[in-house]
Every structure is written in structure tokens, then in C-alpha cells.
Design an enzyme around this catalytic site. Structure first.
Site, mmCIF file in Angstrom:
data_model
loop_
_atom_site.group_PDB
_atom_site.id
_atom_site.type_symbol
_atom_site.label_atom_id
_atom_site.label_comp_id
_atom_site.label_asym_id
_atom_site.label_seq_id
_atom_site.Cartn_x
_atom_site.Cartn_y
_atom_site.Cartn_z
ATOM 1 N N GLU A 287 -15.028 0.801 -13.062
ATOM 2 C CA GLU A 287 -14.206 1.117 -11.892
ATOM 3 C C GLU A 287 -12.737 1.314 -12.246
ATOM 4 O OE1 GLU A 287 -16.633 -1.880 -8.850
ATOM 5 O OE2 GLU A 287 -14.750 -2.512 -9.759
ATOM 6 N N GLY A 289 -9.086 2.688 -12.049
ATOM 7 C CA GLY A 289 -8.248 3.347 -11.047
ATOM 8 C C GLY A 289 -6.989 3.835 -11.728
ATOM 9 N N ARG A 326 6.057 0.041 -5.932
ATOM 10 C CA ARG A 326 5.790 -0.857 -7.059
ATOM 11 C C ARG A 326 7.029 -1.589 -7.585
ATOM 12 N NH1 ARG A 326 4.150 0.416 -11.417
ATOM 13 N NH2 ARG A 326 2.726 -1.311 -11.715
ATOM 14 N N TYR A 330 6.441 -5.466 -7.190
ATOM 15 C CA TYR A 330 6.044 -6.163 -8.422
ATOM 16 C C TYR A 330 7.150 -6.188 -9.464
ATOM 17 C CZ TYR A 330 1.408 -4.386 -6.810
ATOM 18 O OH TYR A 330 0.295 -4.040 -6.111
ATOM 19 N N CYS A 356 17.221 0.732 4.003
ATOM 20 C CA CYS A 356 18.133 -0.393 4.256
ATOM 21 C C CYS A 356 17.517 -1.715 3.835
ATOM 22 C CB CYS A 356 18.538 -0.391 5.719
ATOM 23 S SG CYS A 356 19.389 1.130 6.124
ATOM 24 N N GLU A 357 17.323 -1.876 2.546
ATOM 25 C CA GLU A 357 16.796 -3.083 1.923
ATOM 26 C C GLU A 357 17.404 -3.155 0.535
ATOM 27 O OE1 GLU A 357 14.367 -5.313 2.901
ATOM 28 O OE2 GLU A 357 13.632 -4.273 4.695
HETATM 29 C C1 LIG Z 1 -8.355 -2.204 -7.559
HETATM 30 C C2 LIG Z 1 -9.707 -2.370 -8.135
HETATM 31 C C3 LIG Z 1 -10.105 -1.626 -9.236
HETATM 32 C C4 LIG Z 1 -9.169 -0.693 -9.975
HETATM 33 O O1 LIG Z 1 -8.228 -1.379 -10.700
HETATM 34 P P1 LIG Z 1 -7.269 -0.591 -11.713
HETATM 35 O O2 LIG Z 1 -6.418 -1.644 -12.285
HETATM 36 O O3 LIG Z 1 -6.520 0.391 -10.912
HETATM 37 O O4 LIG Z 1 -8.149 0.038 -12.737
HETATM 38 C C5 LIG Z 1 -11.402 -1.763 -9.683
HETATM 39 N N1 LIG Z 1 -12.265 -2.608 -9.074
HETATM 40 C C6 LIG Z 1 -11.914 -3.350 -8.013
HETATM 41 C C7 LIG Z 1 -12.900 -4.253 -7.394
HETATM 42 C C8 LIG Z 1 -10.632 -3.264 -7.507
HETATM 43 O O5 LIG Z 1 -10.273 -4.009 -6.453
#
Ligand SMILES: *Cc1c(COP(=O)(O)O)cnc(C)c1O
Length: 434
Positions: A287, A289, A326, A330, A356-357
Site C-alpha cells: 500500500e 502512497g 505539511r 509536521y 493569518c497564522e
Molecule cells: C496512509 C496509509 C498508507 C500509505 O502510507 P504512505 O506512507 O503514504 O506510503 C498505507 N496503508 C495504510 C493503512 C495507511 O493508512
């Protein structure tokens, strides 16, 4: 691609490999582009995303693996379409993301649903379209899934999200695999679920899932988490609970700060997976992202004005925290560079937006070639968790998004109109009692 592009080829994250010119991105002249499209706007390199996808696929050769793009990293329909056309599925965390993935042409059988707070309606909706798998994060959710699947007279496919209690060595706000985090369940708890799995007769509980956090720059936390999951998988098989899929989550880090961030290579990452799960005959799910899209995106912004202060000089941009949260959320670093190559003396600025922050700060005491009003700048590596976290704070419209590919561009989201921003709001007229 044309000669100058900052679409860093996948796998090469060495600062020395980054071209010094930022005049072009995926072959597109950015000065010309910014004359066509008003700043601020997000631009994504399709070539860079394709390179990442191919690099990951290459590393996975020989494995029965499905890549499920984590939609929350960048949910634009055109980006999801690009992923779908490359054969990727989706990792979703809401019904909104489910609808986006389906709209983009992702088949339901390549969609996995994660998240601690899936509502009954969301579970029913996802079951109804027949998604591949639910990553279940609590016993209550498992009961809800059983109840809804029984009512729909279907069998839900499910994996337990394991919280392996591993420190991902990342920012506290994006760590998800420690026992104090809200995500997943302990191996002890998961063991009890499997022991009573037959009582969930509308849930096919035969998968394991783990996702320990985001922007992870070291392979070791992955190794630790995978080792725990692998040991548990072997134990379950031994106890007569077949496991048909193991989802290793996302979390691969990217280079936000040239020369400082050294991402794990896909080869090392996949080698760790191969090693930990040696002998596993089921399907592997991934997964990613951020890793697929972050470095493929830039935020184009112009300097509104330079404001000399008593302590510092402020570079005030037309982009703000509502376009890219971000740094405010963070304390994240993003490299910021002028688009023009003209040699200029260096200066030190606090780079801020108009919101305005005081938190609307992209960088503090940053060295940059001297800037003037109207200059075009790039905020780099904004392709992940940029627009997906955007808001209209200070009544600023959502920025446009543009996809670039080998010298051409396509607008994939136009800048939000004022009327769209206020759509749904109305004067308090028809007062009622509940
Ligand atoms: C956000 C998320 C991802 C993706 O994370 P990345 O750091 O963007 O690769 C994958 N799996 C789950 C369950 C997530 O919540």
C-alpha cells in the site's frame, strides 16, 4: 523527457543526481506554464510516477503481489486513473475514497479498506460493491462486519491489522505501529480472533495486515514488523488457520531534503519482504502512497512581496498552509528553489504564506538566491499529502492541479471558483426543532 527535469528517476535519490536547473519539469517549461495557469498550483510529472510504478513492479517480479495505491496520498481522479491504467489497486480509508477509486476505473477486487473508524454505512457500501478485503482494526469492527455481511447474505474477506509495536523512527504524528497508537490490534488479541474465527460465519478471516507509519527512511523497522507478522503467520498456519494474503502496508520514505534524506531503495525494501515472508504462498499486498507520488509533484508559487523585518526578512508567497499543510502540521522540510536559473547572490528568508497564522511558514532562515516580487518558485516533493490535506482556510480557493507529461500539460483540477467554495452555505431561514 527533455534535457532538464527534476523528475528524479525512481531509485536515484542522490543529491548529486538532481539537476541544478529547475526551469523544466517532465519536459514542460515552467515559466511558460505559469503564464497559462495562475499560481499557486500543483504540477505532477506523469513520467516520474510511471518510473516509480515500474521500479516497484520490477523489484516485485516473481511474487504474486498487488500494489494498492494509498488514495489519501493523492486522490485526484486523473492520478487514480494513471494508477488504474498501470494495473494498480487502491487502499482506501473512507467511502469517499472508495467512490473516487471506482470512478477512476479501479476494479473493486483490487480495493482494500483500512482505518479504525469505518462506519456501518461505509462497511455496507464497500461490501455491496465487493471490495477485495477489509483490514479490520478492532473486535467491534469485526462484529459489525459479520452483522452487515450476514444481512447482505455475503461473505466479507478480512485481514487483521496487526500493531507490531515497532518504532518506525519517523515523526510522532505519522507513526502508526507502536502499541500506544490507535491503529491495529496486538498479536495476542489477533490470536483470540482466529481462535474464534468460525463463529464469524460471514467473515472469511484469512489475511494479515501491517502498516507501521509513514516517511520511513530505514529498512530496519520494516524488517522488525515483517518478522513479527511472519512469525504470527507461521503460527496461525500451524494452528490450522490458513492465511491467503499478507498486506505489508505503505510507509516508504522519500527525499524531502536533498543530501539529507536517504530513502530505502525498492530493491532493499522488497528484499526484506522476500526474506521475511519466504515460503508464503498467498498473495502479497502493498500500500505505498507517498513513495509513488511525493517527488513527482511540485507546488508552483510566486513571490507576492519581500518584507524586511527587524529580525528576519520574509519572503511572502502566494501559496500558503491551506495549499500545503505539511510544514505547519509536521514541521516538515520541503526544498524550495527559484525556477529561474539566473545566478544571484544568496539571501536568508523566512518563507511564509499570506494566511493569518504564524504557523503559515514553509521554511525558517532558509538560504535562497535573492528573490523579488513576481519571481516564480518551486516547493518540491509536494505530490503526496499536498492537495489531499488542502483546505479553503482564509477563504482561499483550492489550487489548480496540472499533470505534465513529456513537454505537454493537462489541467486535472481547475482552481476552485468562489461560488463552489460557498456552495451549500445558506442564511439561517427555516428554523426547526429537532
Ligand atoms: C496512509 C496509509 C498508507 C500509505 O502510507 P504512505 O506512507 O503514504 O506510503 C498505507 N496503508 C495504510 C493503512 C495507511 O493508512
Amino acid at each position: 523527457m527533455m534535457k532538464t527535469t527534476s523528475a528524479t528517476p525512481a531509485g536515484t535519490t542522490d543529491a548529486s543526481a538532481t539537476p541544478t536547473s529547475h526551469s523544466h519539469f517532465d519536459g514542460v517549461d515552467l515559466q511558460l506554464l505559469a503564464e497559462r495557469i495562475a499560481t499557486p498550483f500543483h504540477a505532477y510529472s506523469a513520467s516520474a510516477i510511471h518510473q516509480r510504478i515500474e521500479a516497484l513492479k520490477t523489484a516485485l517480479v516473481g511474487l504474486d503481489a498487488t500494489i494498492c495505491f494509498a488514495v489519501k496520498a493523492n486522490p485526484n481522479l486523473a492520478i487514480l486513473q494513471l494508477m488504474a491504467n498501470a494495473g494498480l489497486g487502491a487502499d482506501i480509508v473512507s467511502v469517499g475514497e472508495l467512490r473516487r477509486a471506482l470512478n477512476a476505473g479501479m476494479p473493486a477486487e483490487r480495493i482494500v479498506f483500512s482505518g479504525v473508524g469505518k462506519s456501518a454505512d461505509e462497511i455496507a457500501g464497500a461490501l455491496n460493491v465487493g471490495i477485495m478485503r477489509f483490514n479490520v482494526e478492532s473486535l467491534d469492527e469485526l462484529h459489525t462486519l459479520q452483522r452487515i455481511a450476514r444481512a447482505q447474505e455475503v461473505t466479507a474477506r478480512a485481514a487483521v491489522r496487526i500493531n507490531p509495536d515497532v518504532d518506525a523512527q519517523t515523526h510522532a504524528k505519522i507513526s502508526t505501529g507502536k502499541s500506544e497508537n490507535k491503529f491495529g490490534v496486538s498479536i495476542d488479541e489477533a490470536r483470540r480472533w482466529f481462535a474464534q474465527r468460525k463463529s464469524f460465519d460471514h467473515v472469511q478471516l484469512d489475511g494479515l495486515h501491517v502498516h507501521i507509519g509513514s516517511q520511513i527512511l530505514d529498512v530496519q523497522p520494516f524488517r522488525l514488523a515483517l518478522a513479527r507478522v511472519a512469525a504470527f503467520w507461521r503460527e496461525l498456519e500451524h494452528a490450522g488457520h490458513p492465511i491467503t494474503s499478507i498486506d505489508v502496508g505503505g510507509g516508504l520514505g522519500v527525499c524531502y531534503r536533498a543530501g539529507v534524506d536517504h530513502p530505502v531503495s525498492t530493491t532493499d525494501y522488497v528484499a526484506a519482504i522476500r526474506e521475511a515472508l519466504a515460503g508464503f504462498r498467498g498473495r502479497l499486498l502493498l500500500e505505498p502512497g507517498r513513495w509513488l507520488v511525493a517527488e513527482a509533484g511540485v507546488l508552483l508559487t510566486r513571490v507576492i512581496r519581500v518584507k524586511p523585518g527587524t529580525e528576519r526578512n520574509f519572503l511572502i508567497l502566494d501559496a500558503a498552509m491551506n495549499d500545503l499543510l505539511r510544514p505547519s502540521l509536521y514541521d516538515a522540510w520541503h526544498d524550495i528553489v527559484p525556477v529561474s536559473d539566473q545566478p544571484r547572490p544568496m539571501a536568508t528568508y523566512d518563507i511564509v504564506g499570506p494566511v493569518c497564522e504564524t504557523g503559515d511558514t514553509f521554511a525558517s532562515a532558509r538560504e535562497l538566491p535573492e528573490c523579488a516580487a513576481g519571481d516564480l518558485l518551486l516547493i518540491k516533493a509536494t505530490g503526496a499529502y499536498g492537495t489531499s490535506m488542502a483546505s479553503t482556510y482564509n477563504s482561499r480557493p483550492l489550487a489548480a492541479e496540472v499533470l505534465l507529461h513529456q513537454g505537454r500539460y493537462a489541467v486535472i483540477r481547475r482552481r476552485q471558483h468562489f461560488e463552489e467554495m460557498i456552495a451549500g452555505e445558506q442564511p439561517a431561514r427555516n428554523w426547526k426543532t429537532p
